[in-house]
Design an enzyme around this catalytic site. Sequence first.
Site: not given
Length: 271
Positions: A214, A248
């Site tokens: 991210k 995840r």
Amino acid sequence: MSKNSKPLQVMGIVNVTPDSFSDGGEYNRLNDAVDHVAQLINDGADLIDIGGESTRPGSNSVAEQEELDRVVPLVKAVRERFDVPISVDTTKARVMSESIRAGANLINDVNALREEGALEALSASNVEVCLMHMQGEPRSMQHNPLYDDVVCDVKTFLQERVHACENAGIDRERIWLDPGFGFGKSVRHNYQLLQRLQAFHELQLPLLVGLSRKSMIGHVTGREVKERLAGSLAAATIAAMKGARIIRVHDVKETVDAMKVIAATLEGEHL
Ligand code: 7PM
């Protein structure tokens, strides 16, 4: 499935968006996605997360039929071939119910079942659900994220969504929570959430986190998306040390190794 088993699980991401995999038509797309799933299982994924809607910041939503066409055949194909638990990343009620019918075990909703019919789709089933926090909507959520205290605000939101679930007949035993890293949050907000992740244990539900590649990793490392593995492993390790139960990720193999080291360390605490 997942809730009573391993304390620390790795969820492998499988994207079936048009920009992922080959451009060789429907059949090839499905085949490539099944191969990707096989690879993730081989790498040690405890569960896989299938997503057909791009929730990328700045993205537009995907039409319902298009998302159904991308996701449901893959859920069926994976269910036929492997016995891995399947999560489906969607915000749409119809995609939820069709995926559940096709064999999904978990619905992963970045919108926390706020869309019309979503609570009902879940209450009519017995699968698990992950409620994620997002401020705003994907198209505009990164424009000006604002909080009094990001940890308190996210916690309050999740608590409200848990109540909405319980009122709709979805019991707590089926619910996972996720603070939603990168979803309507500044870099600072994201690191405050990671730093204070333990605060979410007050809600007494297991935590799932998605930090893999991210922008919060890119921001501090100065790395492009594909170069963020080391930073992502650091973030996953911190989250796991602070009690997250499902991580995840894109890079399953490397994350599984990191989680094994953490598990060995944490088990040592009980010796
Ligand atoms: C582009 C940018 C594509 C970001 C996809 C994304 C989460 C999730 C996503 C998460 C849960 C990504 C995101 N992120 N579901 N779905 N938690 N529960 O980085 O953090 O994969 S999509």
